[in-house]
Design an enzyme around this catalytic site. Structure first.
Site, PDB file in Angstrom:
ATOM      1  N   GLU A  50      -7.966 -10.367  -5.043  1.00 10.94           N
ATOM      2  CA  GLU A  50      -6.615 -10.577  -5.594  1.00 10.94           C
ATOM      3  C   GLU A  50      -5.626 -11.105  -4.566  1.00 10.94           C
ATOM      4  O   GLU A  50      -4.691 -11.822  -4.902  1.00 10.94           O
ATOM      5  CB  GLU A  50      -6.085  -9.288  -6.214  1.00 10.94           C
ATOM      6  CG  GLU A  50      -6.768  -8.903  -7.522  1.00 10.94           C
ATOM      7  CD  GLU A  50      -8.014  -8.068  -7.318  1.00 10.94           C
ATOM      8  OE1 GLU A  50      -8.458  -7.920  -6.153  1.00 10.94           O
ATOM      9  OE2 GLU A  50      -8.551  -7.560  -8.319  1.00 10.94           O
ATOM     10  N   PHE A 112      -6.701   6.409 -15.274  1.00 14.75           N
ATOM     11  CA  PHE A 112      -7.641   5.587 -14.529  1.00 14.75           C
ATOM     12  C   PHE A 112      -7.004   4.233 -14.201  1.00 14.75           C
ATOM     13  O   PHE A 112      -6.450   3.571 -15.067  1.00 14.75           O
ATOM     14  CB  PHE A 112      -8.924   5.391 -15.344  1.00 14.75           C
ATOM     15  CG  PHE A 112      -9.923   4.508 -14.645  1.00 14.75           C
ATOM     16  CD1 PHE A 112     -10.487   4.907 -13.431  1.00 14.75           C
ATOM     17  CD2 PHE A 112     -10.272   3.281 -15.176  1.00 14.75           C
ATOM     18  CE1 PHE A 112     -11.384   4.080 -12.766  1.00 14.75           C
ATOM     19  CE2 PHE A 112     -11.181   2.458 -14.515  1.00 14.75           C
ATOM     20  CZ  PHE A 112     -11.733   2.861 -13.313  1.00 14.75           C
ATOM     21  N   GLN A 113      -7.069   3.862 -12.949  1.00 13.70           N
ATOM     22  CA  GLN A 113      -6.500   2.604 -12.450  1.00 13.70           C
ATOM     23  C   GLN A 113      -5.010   2.460 -12.748  1.00 13.70           C
ATOM     24  O   GLN A 113      -4.514   1.370 -12.990  1.00 13.70           O
ATOM     25  CB  GLN A 113      -7.293   1.402 -12.962  1.00 13.70           C
ATOM     26  CG  GLN A 113      -8.717   1.437 -12.431  1.00 13.70           C
ATOM     27  CD  GLN A 113      -9.463   0.134 -12.585  1.00 13.70           C
ATOM     28  OE1 GLN A 113      -9.255  -0.596 -13.540  1.00 13.70           O
ATOM     29  NE2 GLN A 113     -10.351  -0.144 -11.647  1.00 13.70           N
ATOM     30  N   LYS A 162      -0.952  -2.200 -21.282  1.00 16.67           N
ATOM     31  CA  LYS A 162      -1.994  -2.806 -22.102  1.00 16.67           C
ATOM     32  C   LYS A 162      -1.657  -2.763 -23.593  1.00 16.67           C
ATOM     33  O   LYS A 162      -1.957  -3.704 -24.324  1.00 16.67           O
ATOM     34  CB  LYS A 162      -3.313  -2.065 -21.834  1.00 16.67           C
ATOM     35  CG  LYS A 162      -4.478  -2.712 -22.521  1.00 16.67           C
ATOM     36  CD  LYS A 162      -5.818  -2.165 -22.092  1.00 16.67           C
ATOM     37  CE  LYS A 162      -6.888  -2.879 -22.936  1.00 16.67           C
ATOM     38  NZ  LYS A 162      -8.229  -2.554 -22.505  1.00 16.67           N
ATOM     39  N   MET A 480      -4.124 -14.777  19.804  1.00 14.48           N
ATOM     40  CA  MET A 480      -2.699 -14.579  20.049  1.00 14.48           C
ATOM     41  C   MET A 480      -2.444 -13.193  20.631  1.00 14.48           C
ATOM     42  O   MET A 480      -1.614 -13.023  21.527  1.00 14.48           O
ATOM     43  CB  MET A 480      -1.905 -14.773  18.755  1.00 14.48           C
ATOM     44  CG  MET A 480      -0.415 -14.657  18.946  1.00 14.48           C
ATOM     45  SD  MET A 480       0.182 -15.834  20.170  1.00 14.48           S
ATOM     46  CE  MET A 480       0.615 -17.216  19.139  1.00 14.48           C
TER      47      MET A 480
HETATM   48  C1  LIG Z   1      -3.237  -9.241   8.421  1.00 11.11           C
HETATM   49  C2  LIG Z   1      -2.885  -9.283   9.860  1.00 11.11           C
HETATM   50  N1  LIG Z   1      -3.385  -8.365  10.719  1.00 11.11           N
HETATM   51  C3  LIG Z   1      -3.069  -8.411  12.026  1.00 11.11           C
HETATM   52  C4  LIG Z   1      -2.223  -9.365  12.512  1.00 11.11           C
HETATM   53  C5  LIG Z   1      -1.858  -9.394  13.990  1.00 11.11           C
HETATM   54  N2  LIG Z   1      -2.353 -10.637  14.596  1.00 11.11           N
HETATM   55  C6  LIG Z   1      -1.567 -11.706  14.811  1.00 11.11           C
HETATM   56  S1  LIG Z   1      -2.363 -13.011  15.442  1.00 11.11           S
HETATM   57  C7  LIG Z   1      -3.807 -12.154  15.520  1.00 11.11           C
HETATM   58  C8  LIG Z   1      -5.052 -12.786  16.051  1.00 11.11           C
HETATM   59  C9  LIG Z   1      -5.553 -13.872  15.196  1.00 11.11           C
HETATM   60  O1  LIG Z   1      -6.842 -14.235  15.666  1.00 11.11           O
HETATM   61  P1  LIG Z   1      -7.495 -15.574  15.209  1.00 11.11           P
HETATM   62  O2  LIG Z   1      -7.457 -15.714  13.752  1.00 11.11           O
HETATM   63  O3  LIG Z   1      -8.830 -15.701  15.842  1.00 11.11           O
HETATM   64  O4  LIG Z   1      -6.491 -16.670  15.752  1.00 11.11           O
HETATM   65  P2  LIG Z   1      -6.210 -17.165  17.245  1.00 11.11           P
HETATM   66  O5  LIG Z   1      -4.952 -16.506  17.682  1.00 11.11           O
HETATM   67  O6  LIG Z   1      -7.383 -16.796  18.085  1.00 11.11           O
HETATM   68  O7  LIG Z   1      -6.050 -18.631  17.091  1.00 11.11           O
HETATM   69  C10 LIG Z   1      -3.632 -10.860  15.036  1.00 11.11           C
HETATM   70  C11 LIG Z   1      -4.685  -9.840  15.001  1.00 11.11           C
HETATM   71  C12 LIG Z   1      -1.701 -10.290  11.577  1.00 11.11           C
HETATM   72  N3  LIG Z   1      -0.836 -11.239  11.930  1.00 11.11           N
HETATM   73  N4  LIG Z   1      -2.060 -10.242  10.274  1.00 11.11           N
END
Ligand SMILES: Cc1ncc(C[n+]2csc(CCOP(=O)(O)OP(=O)(O)O)c2C)c(N)n1
Ligand SMILES: [Mg+2]
Lengths: 566, 161
Positions: A50, A112-113, A162, A480
């Site tokens: 979703e 439920f749900q 529903k 990052m």
């Molecule tokens: C849903 C979610 N969980 C955690 C984060 C924190 N976060 C920001 S950037 C990142 C790393 C992303 O890794 P990747 O997709 O490999 O991208 P890269 O920075 O290596 O290009 C994380 C964990 C986020 N932004 N969104």
């Protein structure tokens, strides 16, 4: 007039609102609705999760400007959609999300749900409804569309018990919507416009600071006209990219945490900051006390709460960006004292300074022989697509490199989760964009971490013949976060290494997509060319420099002039 | 600074939680909050007392106004206004303090609404400062229980009305 079922009424409403594509996932509470939808003319996209449905609807909304629609079942279906809704909310994207709910007599009984999705989404929707009377059904859905697309847009959720959906009703005639308690301000105050224009005519070092509001109000032409007419350099937020042509000489690129040296210096040195449809987010301003301290500030925004929220402004203009910019352009056209040549002459020293900054610190990166640099990959995408592709992104370094190195020349071509920063956004959003524009090249610039968050949507892309291209900038890190650890945590890479990562090429094949890999720099262009020439979903795995960083970088809480450079 | 803000709302389910959710979600403070229907059963009037500097109060006003069900927001503190709060106080009233309590209540135009051998329950209406004064006086005598409605307020009619 004969009676129809609730679900038929909903379908009719959606048709009236101009909806063509719906993203959804079924379940007990929405059986009737999907049964009716199946017999209608909508393209009904069955996603695999979703969250993907809401992001896809969001992607469609961002590229078209229309309201995106997602339909989810009650309980877990609805809660799975929450991240998508919050993502759209933070970026002011118009969505209508319809959720199934247990029959009215069961509400409140832990049925439920059953989940109180209206309660859960109250803080992350522009508005939401539980339809509690049959007579409200159609008016509420109409109101939902009206609210989603008007004023500052945003997601609206409608929870549908529903039994209501299954009841018989007489379809009410469409009437103009007039809500006493909801009257967005579109027209700017003419006095404020005049004050702003006079201030602009006096400025020696003006800067236009442009955000997503310009794109949302389709004001890019008016903005470009103003910038050119008055010879004002432009910087854009992440959400504003494409509002002004990125390759135009007046563009200074993005500002903020990973903005260009020029943009951040210009904002800090300017004597007039003209903010249009931007909200002074902390990722843009850095340390507030040091933000644009030498400038008078004009702020145009349709949402009064955005004005003087973080930074006190001198001339607030509550209005639709397009209408306000049009008014400003006409003011200058009518003003006899105004003369572009004089304007340009007055700004000449300012442009000299700006050019010097750019020459000193252009956006750049260090070459490393055979090793693939992510910035190089983005540059090649820009070149090989003529800067005209729709680019979606995941979140992290991949997102920032895409923002920095792809030169967006048109609005609605950069689709990224700015406010919430939702990993897993890019792929489903790309599907939504591709559904809207089947002939466009749609590329998801992804990270190896993010892509795993909604990788299941590869199956959706396949099923609906969305030939989206996924470019994984694979650094084998949650890059990052790793970059912050490198800089601020003595290189302790806690929880940012994934020791087990799927083979993305094989994975693509398992979904019936095409998988390509580039391990060295010379393989990059052939891989991109092959991907762009392939009429199928393609996953490109670029093995990039593992510890590459995104620069410039303003450390959190620092002034935007305190940039770490390449 | 303390501000009393009056909010006219659509009388719809969930509307109160939109308002309280806004305050908690954005870290605004609520000192008191009262809400009830107006003459028109379709609308309610909510009075909220909050504290904050001008910038915060401005944000509160704007954010309230942004809620779809909010019709009108007024910072009553900016004009001449009347404010009232009602309290019910159960105060200790033993033989040696009964007369004293009655005297205090009388001075502040309160009413005894419940009597027991050892206590009086008092009803009292007034401005925030009056209520505070009564509480300060009764506290040494012994307040056993107190229930307050929170403040409601209304701007004074302008001179030419
Ligand atoms: C849903 C979610 N969980 C955690 C984060 C924190 N976060 C920001 S950037 C990142 C790393 C992303 O890794 P990747 O997709 O490999 O991208 P890269 O920075 O290596 O290009 C994380 C964990 C986020 N932004 N969104
Ligand atoms: Mg990564």
């Amino acid at each position: 007039m004969g009676k129809i079922t609730g679900s038929q009424a909903i379908v009719r409403c959606l048709e009236e609102e101009g909806v063509k594509t719906i993203f959804g996932y079924p379940g007990g509470a929405v059986l009737d609705l999907f049964d009716t939808i199946d017999q209608s003319d909508f393209v009904n996209v069955l996603v695999r999760h979703e969250q993907g449905a809401v992001h896809a609807a969001d992607g469609l909304a961002r590229v078209t400007g229309e309201v995106g629609v997602a339909i989810l079942t009650s309980g877990p279906g609805a809660t799975n959609g929450v991240t998508g809704i919050a993502t759209a909310y933070m970026d002011s994207i118009p969505l209508v999300v319809l959720t199934g709910q247990v029959p009215r007599p069961l509400i409140g009984n832990d049925a439920f749900q059953e989940v109180d999705i209206v309660g859960i989404t109250r803080p992350c929707t522009k508005h939401n409804y539980l339809v509690s009377e049959l007579d409200d059904l159609v008016p509420v859905i109409r109101e939902a569309f009206h609210i989603a697309r008007s004023g500052r847009p945003g997601p609206v959720l409608v929870d549908l018990p529903k039994d209501i959906v299954a009841s018989m009703l007489t379809y009410p005639e469409k009437k103009p919507i007039d809500m006493v308690s909801y009257q967005p301000t579109y027209q700017p105050h003419s006095r404020q416009i005049e004050k702003a224009c006079r201030l602009i005519m006096k400025a020696k070092k003006p800067v236009l600071y442009v955000g997503g509001g310009v794109i949302l109000s389709d004001a890019n032409k008016e903005l470009t006209e103003l910038a050119k007419k008055l010879d004002i350099p432009v910087t854009m937020t992440l959400m504003g990219l494409g509002a002004f042509p990125g390759s135009h000489e007046l563009s200074m690129g993005m500002l903020g945490m990973h903005g260009t040296y020029t943009a951040n210096m210009a904002v800090s040195e300017c004597d007039l900051l003209i903010s249009v449809g931007a909200r002074f987010d902390d990722r843009v301003t850095g340390k507030l006390d040091d933000f644009a301290t030498k400038a008078k500030i004009i702020h145009i925004d349709i949402d009064p709460t955005s004005i003087s929220k973080n930074v006190k402004v001198d001339i607030p203009i509550v209005a639709d960006c397009k209408i306000a910019l049009t008014a400003m352009n006409s003011w200058f056209d009518a003003e006899s004292n105004f003369n572009l040549k004089e304007e340009a002459a007055r700004h000449a020293p300012w442009f000299k300074l700006i050019r010097e900054w750019t020459e000193k610190h252009p956006l750049s990166y260090e070459e490393a022989g055979d090793i693939i640099k992510p910035q190089y990959v983005i540059e090649q995408f820009d070149r090989l697509t003529g800067g005209n592709a729709i680019i979606t992104t995941e979140v992290g370094q991949n997102q920032m490199w895409a923002a920095q190195f792809y030169k967006f020349n048109e609005p609605r071509h950069f689709v990224t989760s700015g406010g919430l920063g939702t990993m897993g956004f890019g792929l489903p959003a790309a599907i939504g964009a591709q559904m809207a524009f089947p002939d466009q090249t749609v590329i998801d610039i992804a990270g190896d971490g993010s892509i795993q968050m909604n990788i299941q949507e590869l199956a959706t892309a396949k099923q609906y013949n969305c030939p989206v291209k996924i470019a994984i900038l694979n650094n084998s890190y949650l890059g990052m976060v790793r970059q912050w650890q490198e800089l601020f945590y003595d290189r302790r890479y806690a929880s940012t290494t994934m020791d087990v990562v799927p083979d993305f090429v094989d994975l693509a094949k398992a979904f019936g997509a095409v998988g390509l890999r580039a391990k060295t720099k010379d393989e990059v262009i052939p891989v991109i060319k092959e991907a762009l020439a392939t009429d199928n979903v393609v996953v490109m795995d670029f093995k990039i420099e593992k510890e590459e960083g995104v620069y410039p970088m303003v450390p959190a809480g620092k002034a935007t002039t305190e940039m770490l450079l390449v | 600074m303390k501000h009393t803000i009056s909010v006219l709302l659509q009388n719809k389910p969930g509307v109160l939680s939109r308002v309280t959710g806004l305050f908690s979600g954005r870290g605004f403070n609520i000192e008191s909050l009262c809400v009830a229907e107006t003459l028109d059963p379709g609308t309610s009037c909510l009075t909220v007392v909050s504290r904050g500097d001008d910038a915060i109060i401005e944000q509160i006003m704007k954010q309230l106004h942004k809620l779809i069900d909010v019709i009108k927001v007024t910072d009553i503190t900016e004009q001449e206004y009347v404010e009232r709060e009602m309290v019910l106080i159960r105060v200790k009233a033993e033989s040696h303090t009964r007369a004293e309590v009655l005297r205090v209540i009388d001075i502040f135009r309160g009413k005894v609404v419940d009597v027991s051998a050892k206590s009086y329950a008092i009803e009292l209406t007034g401005s925030a400062s009056k209520i505070k004064a009564v509480i300060d006086i009764l506290r040494p005598i012994g307040i056993k229980e107190i229930v307050r409605t929170g403040i409601i307020a209304m701007p004074r009619a302008s001179k030419n009305k």
